[in-house]
Motif scaffolding. Structure first.
Motif, mmCIF file in Angstrom:
data_model
loop_
_atom_site.group_PDB
_atom_site.id
_atom_site.type_symbol
_atom_site.label_atom_id
_atom_site.label_comp_id
_atom_site.label_asym_id
_atom_site.label_seq_id
_atom_site.Cartn_x
_atom_site.Cartn_y
_atom_site.Cartn_z
ATOM 1 N N LEU A 84 31.773 44.815 23.636
ATOM 2 C CA LEU A 84 31.435 44.079 24.850
ATOM 3 C C LEU A 84 31.509 42.582 24.611
ATOM 4 O O LEU A 84 32.085 41.829 25.416
ATOM 5 N N ARG A 85 30.942 42.090 23.485
ATOM 6 C CA ARG A 85 30.962 40.650 23.213
ATOM 7 C C ARG A 85 32.388 40.144 23.017
ATOM 8 O O ARG A 85 32.740 39.062 23.502
ATOM 9 N N ALA A 86 33.231 40.933 22.338
ATOM 10 C CA ALA A 86 34.612 40.517 22.113
ATOM 11 C C ALA A 86 35.370 40.430 23.431
ATOM 12 O O ALA A 86 36.156 39.491 23.657
ATOM 13 N N TRP A 87 35.134 41.388 24.317
ATOM 14 C CA TRP A 87 35.810 41.348 25.614
ATOM 15 C C TRP A 87 35.329 40.158 26.445
ATOM 16 O O TRP A 87 36.134 39.460 27.074
ATOM 17 N N GLU A 88 34.023 39.889 26.436
ATOM 18 C CA GLU A 88 33.496 38.773 27.217
ATOM 19 C C GLU A 88 34.011 37.438 26.696
ATOM 20 O O GLU A 88 34.318 36.523 27.474
ATOM 21 N N GLN A 93 37.735 32.868 27.646
ATOM 22 C CA GLN A 93 38.787 32.001 27.136
ATOM 23 C C GLN A 93 40.065 32.083 27.967
ATOM 24 O O GLN A 93 40.722 31.062 28.209
ATOM 25 N N ASN A 94 40.424 33.276 28.438
ATOM 26 C CA ASN A 94 41.739 33.479 29.042
ATOM 27 C C ASN A 94 41.744 33.590 30.555
ATOM 28 O O ASN A 94 42.810 33.480 31.172
ATOM 29 N N THR A 95 40.602 33.859 31.170
ATOM 30 C CA THR A 95 40.611 34.060 32.621
ATOM 31 C C THR A 95 39.769 33.042 33.367
ATOM 32 O O THR A 95 39.568 33.191 34.575
ATOM 33 N N GLY A 96 39.248 32.051 32.701
ATOM 34 C CA GLY A 96 38.470 31.027 33.380
ATOM 35 C C GLY A 96 37.116 31.499 33.843
ATOM 36 O O GLY A 96 36.579 30.975 34.826
ATOM 37 N N ALA A 97 36.534 32.481 33.172
ATOM 38 C CA ALA A 97 35.205 32.951 33.542
ATOM 39 C C ALA A 97 34.182 31.848 33.294
ATOM 40 O O ALA A 97 34.370 30.990 32.427
ATOM 41 N N PRO A 98 33.092 31.810 34.037
ATOM 42 C CA PRO A 98 32.077 30.765 33.846
ATOM 43 C C PRO A 98 31.549 30.754 32.412
ATOM 44 O O PRO A 98 31.347 31.801 31.809
ATOM 45 N N ASP A 99 31.357 29.565 31.887
ATOM 46 C CA ASP A 99 30.842 29.382 30.530
ATOM 47 C C ASP A 99 29.317 29.371 30.596
ATOM 48 O O ASP A 99 28.689 28.331 30.797
ATOM 49 N N HIS A 159 37.005 55.470 39.941
ATOM 50 C CA HIS A 159 36.014 54.405 40.083
ATOM 51 C C HIS A 159 35.661 53.772 38.739
ATOM 52 O O HIS A 159 34.699 53.007 38.652
ATOM 53 N N SER A 160 36.429 54.074 37.718
ATOM 54 C CA SER A 160 36.190 53.499 36.394
ATOM 55 C C SER A 160 36.872 52.142 36.291
ATOM 56 O O SER A 160 37.731 51.799 37.107
ATOM 57 N N ASP A 161 36.485 51.367 35.262
ATOM 58 C CA ASP A 161 37.243 50.152 34.998
ATOM 59 C C ASP A 161 37.730 50.159 33.548
ATOM 60 O O ASP A 161 37.150 50.809 32.677
ATOM 61 N N VAL A 162 38.842 49.448 33.335
ATOM 62 C CA VAL A 162 39.499 49.380 32.035
ATOM 63 C C VAL A 162 39.486 47.920 31.596
ATOM 64 O O VAL A 162 40.041 47.053 32.283
ATOM 65 N N ARG A 163 38.840 47.632 30.458
ATOM 66 C CA ARG A 163 38.676 46.251 29.973
ATOM 67 C C ARG A 163 39.458 46.066 28.684
ATOM 68 O O ARG A 163 39.290 46.837 27.733
ATOM 69 N N PHE A 164 40.311 45.050 28.661
ATOM 70 C CA PHE A 164 41.168 44.790 27.514
ATOM 71 C C PHE A 164 40.527 43.740 26.608
ATOM 72 O O PHE A 164 40.385 42.566 26.987
ATOM 73 N N ILE A 165 40.125 44.163 25.416
ATOM 74 C CA ILE A 165 39.462 43.261 24.473
ATOM 75 C C ILE A 165 40.391 42.140 24.059
ATOM 76 O O ILE A 165 39.952 41.014 23.787
ATOM 77 N N GLU A 166 41.695 42.387 24.045
ATOM 78 C CA GLU A 166 42.659 41.402 23.567
ATOM 79 C C GLU A 166 42.720 40.159 24.445
ATOM 80 O O GLU A 166 42.857 39.035 23.954
#
Length: 343
Positions: free
Chosen positions: A254-258, A263-269, A324-331
């Protein structure tokens, strides 16, 4: 997933009559040289996976050759869905359900109208003295029937097989279609409709302890599972866990994906915040798994059966319908699925 039985092969027609041969004489064609024989050592085994046989609907909304007995009763049974299974009998992405139907009506011949919305395997049994004269099997997704002798006339019409009768089922909006459908096929409305509960429906008043019988050649429900398709829902996830395709996700995943998402999608810091609500935000979602190898998502990942899949770096994106699942890419921090941002 015998005459007069209108099933998946219904709608086939006899070959067209031969075209009349012209009376005028024509010169005989020159003989064609016979092809050279293929050397035995020039062949090798040909691996061929035949496609799943598709249901071929009847061309008309009637049971060919069936004459409705004058004193017959029309009974409907079914529900939106039956008892859940981990089977897949079609490509709808929905897990199949099962419905058992027990029929006790010894006083008059019975015609059954069986309908469910979800893909369903129907098993039919009856009491001695009960005569089932014909069956109309219908629903939105694929419907399969087991338990009746092959000689019992059967018509299958579903939305998915584009059946000429349309579809109906017992309960909700499906019920308003029952009488029109019964009149079209059997010439009269339904006498009584019985709603299935917990995958079981009783047609008539079954005496306590009355013995039931079914066809000796009845196929077991498991035989309707699509060949070469992984089990649906949690059973498919459990199979992938056993083979090392998946493992339970960890807080590190979870931490690696967040971190990648920020870093790559402009999520709030946002800094880490101590406290109960923040702890919930940092916890691994329930039913979370990390994908370690190529993985086909099982069918039926909807509602309470949905999950979160973290894809390890370098692993290809899972195939199939996430539901209804989601797929999260750690990379790279990406998230695919209708519930991204909701968990």
């Amino acid at each position: 997933m015998a005459e007069p039985n209108v099933q998946a092969t219904a709608g086939r027609r006899a070959p067209d009559p031969a075209v009349e041969v012209a009376t005028r004489a024509e010169p005989a064609p020159a003989p064609t040289p016979a092809p050279a024989a293929q050397p035995a050592d020039a062949t090798k085994p040909f691996a061929f996976e035949a496609p799943t046989e598709a249901d071929t609907p009847p061309t008309t909304c009637r049971i060919d050759g069936f004459v409705m007995p004058a004193n017959a009763k029309v009974y409907a049974a079914g529900a939106y869905a039956g008892k859940e299974t981990d089977l897949q009998i079609d490509q709808s992405g929905h897990q199949a359900t099962t419905i058992q139907v027990a029929v006790h009506a010894p006083d008059a011949p019975v015609v059954l109208l069986l309908g469910a919305y979800e893909p369903t395997v129907w098993s039919v049994g009856w009491t001695r003295g009960t005569r089932i004269a014909a069956v109309l099997l219908t629903g939105y997704h694929r419907q399969q029937l087991t338990g009746l002798p092959a000689a019992v006339p059967l018509l299958v019409s579903t939305y998915d097989n584009r059946g000429p009768c349309g579809y109906a089922y017992v309960g909700g909006e499906g019920s308003v279609k029952l009488n029109p459908l019964a009149r079209e096929v059997f010439g009269r409305a339904v006498d009584v409709a019985y709603e299935a509960r917990d995958g079981r429906a009783v047609v008539g008043r079954l005496p306590p302890g009355a013995p039931l019988v079914t066809d000796a050649a009845a196929a077991p429900v498991q035989d309707f599972q699509l060949k070469g398709v992984a089990p649906a829902g949690q059973a498919g996830i459990d199979a992938a866990l056993r083979t090392g395709i998946l493992r339970p996700a960890t807080a590190a995943d979870l931490r690696a994906w967040e971190a990648a998402r920020q870093q790559n999608t402009g999520a709030p810091d946002v800094p880490r915040i101590e406290g109960t609500s923040a702890a919930r935000q940092q916890s691994v979602p329930s039913r979370s798994y990390t994908v370690l190898k190529a993985f086909a998502l099982p069918a039926g990942l909807y509602g309470a059966h949905s999950a979160t899949f973290f894809v390890a770096p370098g692993v290809p994106a899972p195939t199939g319908n996430p539901g209804h699942s989601d797929v999260r890419f750690i990379e790279n921090g990406r998230c695919l699925g209708v519930t991204c941002g909701m968990r």
